[in-house]
Design a protein around this motif. Structure first.
Motif, PDB file in Angstrom:
ATOM      1  N   GLY A   1      41.329  96.912  56.832  1.00  0.00           N
ATOM      2  CA  GLY A   1      42.422  95.953  56.690  1.00  0.00           C
ATOM      3  C   GLY A   1      43.319  96.286  55.514  1.00  0.00           C
ATOM      4  N   TRP A   2      42.698  96.694  54.387  1.00  0.00           N
ATOM      5  CA  TRP A   2      43.480  97.117  53.220  1.00  0.00           C
ATOM      6  C   TRP A   2      44.390  98.299  53.588  1.00  0.00           C
ATOM      7  CZ3 TRP A   2      44.012 101.689  50.640  1.00  0.00           C
ATOM      8  CH2 TRP A   2      44.613 101.644  49.375  1.00  0.00           C
ATOM      9  N   PHE A   3      43.845  99.245  54.332  1.00  0.00           N
ATOM     10  CA  PHE A   3      44.628 100.421  54.734  1.00  0.00           C
ATOM     11  C   PHE A   3      45.808 100.016  55.614  1.00  0.00           C
ATOM     12  CE2 PHE A   3      45.533 103.752  57.853  1.00  0.00           C
ATOM     13  CZ  PHE A   3      45.854 104.811  57.017  1.00  0.00           C
ATOM     14  N   HIS A   4      45.589  99.068  56.541  1.00  0.00           N
ATOM     15  CA  HIS A   4      46.683  98.602  57.401  1.00  0.00           C
ATOM     16  C   HIS A   4      47.876  98.154  56.558  1.00  0.00           C
ATOM     17  CE1 HIS A   4      44.232  98.800  60.993  1.00  0.00           C
ATOM     18  NE2 HIS A   4      45.176  98.233  61.716  1.00  0.00           N
ATOM     19  N   ASP A   5      47.603  97.310  55.557  1.00  0.00           N
ATOM     20  CA  ASP A   5      48.706  96.771  54.766  1.00  0.00           C
ATOM     21  C   ASP A   5      49.276  97.807  53.815  1.00  0.00           C
ATOM     22  OD1 ASP A   5      50.348  94.483  53.930  1.00  0.00           O
ATOM     23  OD2 ASP A   5      49.292  94.718  52.020  1.00  0.00           O
ATOM     24  N   ALA A   6      48.388  98.554  53.119  1.00  0.00           N
ATOM     25  CA  ALA A   6      48.863  99.497  52.109  1.00  0.00           C
ATOM     26  C   ALA A   6      49.638 100.651  52.715  1.00  0.00           C
ATOM     27  CB  ALA A   6      47.672 100.027  51.299  1.00  0.00           C
ATOM     28  N   ALA A   7      49.192 101.161  53.860  1.00  0.00           N
ATOM     29  CA  ALA A   7      49.795 102.368  54.423  1.00  0.00           C
ATOM     30  C   ALA A   7      50.934 102.087  55.391  1.00  0.00           C
ATOM     31  CB  ALA A   7      48.716 103.190  55.147  1.00  0.00           C
ATOM     32  N   ILE A   8      50.934 100.890  56.005  1.00  0.00           N
ATOM     33  CA  ILE A   8      51.917 100.647  57.066  1.00  0.00           C
ATOM     34  C   ILE A   8      52.814  99.451  56.761  1.00  0.00           C
ATOM     35  CG2 ILE A   8      52.219 100.150  59.524  1.00  0.00           C
ATOM     36  CD1 ILE A   8      49.499 101.472  60.022  1.00  0.00           C
ATOM     37  N   PHE A   9      52.214  98.274  56.579  1.00  0.00           N
ATOM     38  CA  PHE A   9      53.021  97.060  56.610  1.00  0.00           C
ATOM     39  C   PHE A   9      53.678  96.720  55.276  1.00  0.00           C
ATOM     40  CE2 PHE A   9      50.107  96.675  60.213  1.00  0.00           C
ATOM     41  CZ  PHE A   9      51.048  96.562  61.220  1.00  0.00           C
ATOM     42  N   LYS A  10      53.067  97.071  54.157  1.00  0.00           N
ATOM     43  CA  LYS A  10      53.754  96.854  52.877  1.00  0.00           C
ATOM     44  C   LYS A  10      54.992  97.752  52.762  1.00  0.00           C
ATOM     45  CE  LYS A  10      53.193  96.588  47.887  1.00  0.00           C
ATOM     46  NZ  LYS A  10      52.263  96.668  46.737  1.00  0.00           N
ATOM     47  N   PRO A  11      54.890  99.048  53.108  1.00  0.00           N
ATOM     48  CA  PRO A  11      56.117  99.870  53.096  1.00  0.00           C
ATOM     49  C   PRO A  11      57.195  99.324  54.030  1.00  0.00           C
ATOM     50  CG  PRO A  11      54.178 101.281  53.154  1.00  0.00           C
ATOM     51  CD  PRO A  11      53.692  99.881  53.349  1.00  0.00           C
ATOM     52  N   LEU A  12      56.793  98.775  55.175  1.00  0.00           N
ATOM     53  CA  LEU A  12      57.778  98.204  56.097  1.00  0.00           C
ATOM     54  C   LEU A  12      58.431  96.971  55.475  1.00  0.00           C
ATOM     55  CD1 LEU A  12      55.966  98.496  59.568  1.00  0.00           C
ATOM     56  CD2 LEU A  12      57.791  99.938  58.653  1.00  0.00           C
ATOM     57  N   ARG A  13      57.642  96.152  54.773  1.00  0.00           N
ATOM     58  CA  ARG A  13      58.219  94.967  54.119  1.00  0.00           C
ATOM     59  C   ARG A  13      59.201  95.378  53.026  1.00  0.00           C
ATOM     60  NH1 ARG A  13      52.850  93.278  54.133  1.00  0.00           N
ATOM     61  NH2 ARG A  13      52.674  93.558  51.866  1.00  0.00           N
ATOM     62  N   ARG A  14      58.862  96.411  52.275  1.00  0.00           N
ATOM     63  CA  ARG A  14      59.744  96.858  51.197  1.00  0.00           C
ATOM     64  C   ARG A  14      61.081  97.355  51.733  1.00  0.00           C
ATOM     65  NH1 ARG A  14      55.867 100.175  46.907  1.00  0.00           N
ATOM     66  NH2 ARG A  14      55.023  98.319  45.860  1.00  0.00           N
ATOM     67  N   ARG A  15      61.031  97.922  52.925  1.00  0.00           N
ATOM     68  CA  ARG A  15      62.273  98.397  53.553  1.00  0.00           C
ATOM     69  C   ARG A  15      62.960  97.292  54.348  1.00  0.00           C
ATOM     70  NH1 ARG A  15      63.192 103.832  53.711  1.00  0.00           N
ATOM     71  NH2 ARG A  15      61.578 105.164  52.797  1.00  0.00           N
ATOM     72  N   ARG A  16      62.402  96.073  54.265  1.00  0.00           N
ATOM     73  CA  ARG A  16      62.972  94.901  54.932  1.00  0.00           C
ATOM     74  C   ARG A  16      63.119  95.104  56.447  1.00  0.00           C
ATOM     75  NH1 ARG A  16      64.525  91.304  51.183  1.00  0.00           N
ATOM     76  NH2 ARG A  16      64.916  92.082  49.058  1.00  0.00           N
ATOM     77  N   VAL A  17      62.108  95.761  57.020  1.00  0.00           N
ATOM     78  CA  VAL A  17      62.092  95.929  58.468  1.00  0.00           C
ATOM     79  C   VAL A  17      61.865  94.567  59.124  1.00  0.00           C
ATOM     80  CG1 VAL A  17      60.818  96.952  60.398  1.00  0.00           C
ATOM     81  CG2 VAL A  17      61.302  98.297  58.339  1.00  0.00           C
ATOM     82  N   GLY A  18      62.616  94.260  60.174  1.00  0.00           N
ATOM     83  CA  GLY A  18      62.510  92.974  60.839  1.00  0.00           C
ATOM     84  C   GLY A  18      61.167  92.770  61.515  1.00  0.00           C
ATOM     85  N   LEU A  19      60.859  91.501  61.801  1.00  0.00           N
ATOM     86  CA  LEU A  19      59.581  91.164  62.408  1.00  0.00           C
ATOM     87  C   LEU A  19      59.446  91.735  63.823  1.00  0.00           C
ATOM     88  CD1 LEU A  19      59.091  87.463  61.231  1.00  0.00           C
ATOM     89  CD2 LEU A  19      57.877  89.508  60.451  1.00  0.00           C
ATOM     90  N   VAL A  20      60.556  91.795  64.540  1.00  0.00           N
ATOM     91  CA  VAL A  20      60.487  92.346  65.899  1.00  0.00           C
ATOM     92  C   VAL A  20      60.115  93.825  65.847  1.00  0.00           C
ATOM     93  CG1 VAL A  20      61.791  92.890  67.979  1.00  0.00           C
ATOM     94  CG2 VAL A  20      62.117  90.683  66.851  1.00  0.00           C
ATOM     95  N   GLN A  21      60.748  94.562  64.959  1.00  0.00           N
ATOM     96  CA  GLN A  21      60.413  95.982  64.824  1.00  0.00           C
ATOM     97  C   GLN A  21      58.971  96.167  64.347  1.00  0.00           C
ATOM     98  OE1 GLN A  21      63.145  94.441  63.787  1.00  0.00           O
ATOM     99  NE2 GLN A  21      64.910  95.835  63.557  1.00  0.00           N
ATOM    100  N   ALA A  22      58.532  95.324  63.397  1.00  0.00           N
ATOM    101  CA  ALA A  22      57.158  95.410  62.913  1.00  0.00           C
ATOM    102  C   ALA A  22      56.161  95.080  64.024  1.00  0.00           C
ATOM    103  CB  ALA A  22      56.960  94.468  61.726  1.00  0.00           C
ATOM    104  N   MET A  23      56.507  94.127  64.880  1.00  0.00           N
ATOM    105  CA  MET A  23      55.640  93.779  65.994  1.00  0.00           C
ATOM    106  C   MET A  23      55.512  94.957  66.966  1.00  0.00           C
ATOM    107  SD  MET A  23      55.975  90.633  68.709  1.00  0.00           S
ATOM    108  CE  MET A  23      57.447  91.344  69.459  1.00  0.00           C
TER     109      MET A  23
END
Length: 419
Positions: free
Chosen positions: A204-226
């Motif tokens: 779970g830590w890897f999911h956020d650290a490697a994928i979703f935190k970088p996406l949040r920093r780049r302000r990727v929309g929720l639809v794209q993240a989904m």
């Protein structure tokens, strides 16, 4: 790797049989069994004989003083249980003399509960009631397993707004790791659970650290993240397939004793599973309501911007939520693997149930996810009284549609969560 994970089953299959063992009986308990309880009204029937056959196996067993019987079978497959009417005590007859054979499918569950109703047809309601109670107990057990994973989905959605379609693979990951540790490395179930929970937390830590935190920093929309979660789900499923293969296995616990609970015959592992689920869910509830991190999690879930303005480190809370959600889901995968089997696609198969539970309880509400999961578990098990077992999961889709039509915010959700 596929060969490594399959090493234990292959070794067991090619081992030479003991010279003194029966050709049709397994040399040691395998975790697969057929059993039940025979009673005439409230009186147990002792000495009734049942013949269990299938997959080249044949064994006759008699009920004990409590009317309980059980046969360990050598492997998955289809088995028939036939009651020997001549072995029944004088004055005891099967309710339907023309229906004394039952077929059990152990391809989707390691243990089958077989009923042979006794007595006159005038007490048919009693048998029906016993069956309903049995399904209720199984439904609660199943619902508690679902709740562990559904709370993970709800926490992640509440703090990030993200619907994680790869959440089922977190469940599969926990089941595969625990199976590898117990079946291949020969670890005890308790050691396997401890290590699997740590591995799930790291995943779970890897999911956020490697994928979703970088996406949040780049302000990727929720639809794209989904959409990313959908792609991640597909990739992880086929990685699991390459490593594990397409077979279905069961996690062996060593707790195979049958414990009568009212009209139901549960394995000790089922009762232990329910106890673990309840303890963990209570602990999560206390964490969310009594600790500073739990209160901060709820604050971020309610309003992330306001929480950040008040000094809460939102990214840190989201990281904790990912770790906690993955850990709970990994535990759910272990328990699910014990009773329904471990396969590369198991998480994807129940993803609809998890989303139905979260939607029913209320999006973003951890306590709502618990309530929704219990309801979904009860409905799917009780539906087998009228529907074929293969269609029970389809009832979750019906519930999901009705929720969206009648109360989109769910039981404990708020209207502002809609959409």
């Amino acid at each position: 790797m596929a060969g490594l994970l399959g090493a234990a089953p292959v070794a067991a299959a090619t081992a030479e049989p003991s010279p003194t063992a029966s050709a049709s009986a397994p040399a040691a308990p395998t975790g697969f069994s057929v059993g039940g309880t025979i009673a005439n009204g409230d009186e147990p029937v002792e000495g009734a004989e049942i013949l269990v056959e299938g997959e080249g196996f044949s064994e006759t067993v008699a009920t004990d003083a409590d009317g309980v019987w059980r046969v360990d079978v050598p492997a998955q497959g289809s088995y028939t249980s036939t009651l020997d009417v001549d072995s029944l005590p004088e004055g005891v007859e099967p309710r339907d003399p023309d229906s004394i054979t039952r077929t059990s499918n152990l391809n989707t569950t390691p243990n089958a509960n077989v009923l042979f109703p006794m007595g006159e047809s005038t007490i048919e309601g009693t048998s029906t009631w016993d069956t309903v109670v049995t399904r209720l107990i199984y439904g609660i057990n199943f619902g508690l397993m679902l709740a562990l994973a559904a709370i993970g989905i709800s926490l992640i959605f509440g703090t990030t707004g993200l619907n994680n379609f790869a959440h089922g693979e977190l469940l599969t990951f926990g089941a595969l790791i625990s199976f590898f540790l117990t079946a291949v490395l020969g670890w005890s179930i308790w050691a396997a659970i401890a290590v699997t929970l740590v591995a799930s937390a790291a995943f779970g830590w890897f999911h956020d650290a490697a994928i979703f935190k970088p996406l949040r920093r780049r302000r990727v929309g929720l639809v794209q993240a989904m959409i990313v979660t959908i792609g991640l789900s597909i990739v992880l499923r086929y990685v699991f397939l390459m490593i594990f293969g397409g077979r279905t296995e069961f996690i062996q616990t060593g707790f195979n004793q049958v414990v009568p609970v009212g009209p139901a015959n549960l394995q000790a592992s089922s009762l232990i599973s329910m106890a673990i689920s309840v303890v963990v869910l209570v602990a999560v509830g206390l964490f969310l309501t009594k600790t500073r991190i739990g209160k901060a999690t709820r604050a971020v879930s309610d309003n992330a911007a306001l929480a950040a303005a008040s000094g809460i480190d939102v990214d840190r809370i989201i990281r904790i939520v990912w770790v906690l959600g993955a850990t709970l889901t990994g535990l759910s995968g272990i328990l699910y693997g014990v009773f329904r089997g471990v396969s590369w696609i198991m998480g994807f198969q129940i993803l609809l149930l998890l989303f139905a539970a979260v939607t029913l309880g209320g999006l973003g509400s951890a306590f709502g996810a618990l309530v929704g999961a219990i309801i979904i578990g009860l409905v799917t098990e009780l539906s087998t009284l009228w529907l074929p077992a293969d269609l029970r999961f389809a009832t979750a889709l019906i519930i999901l549609i009705l929720i969206l039509l009648l109360r989109p915010q769910g039981i404990l959700g708020r209207r502002e969560r809609i959409g």
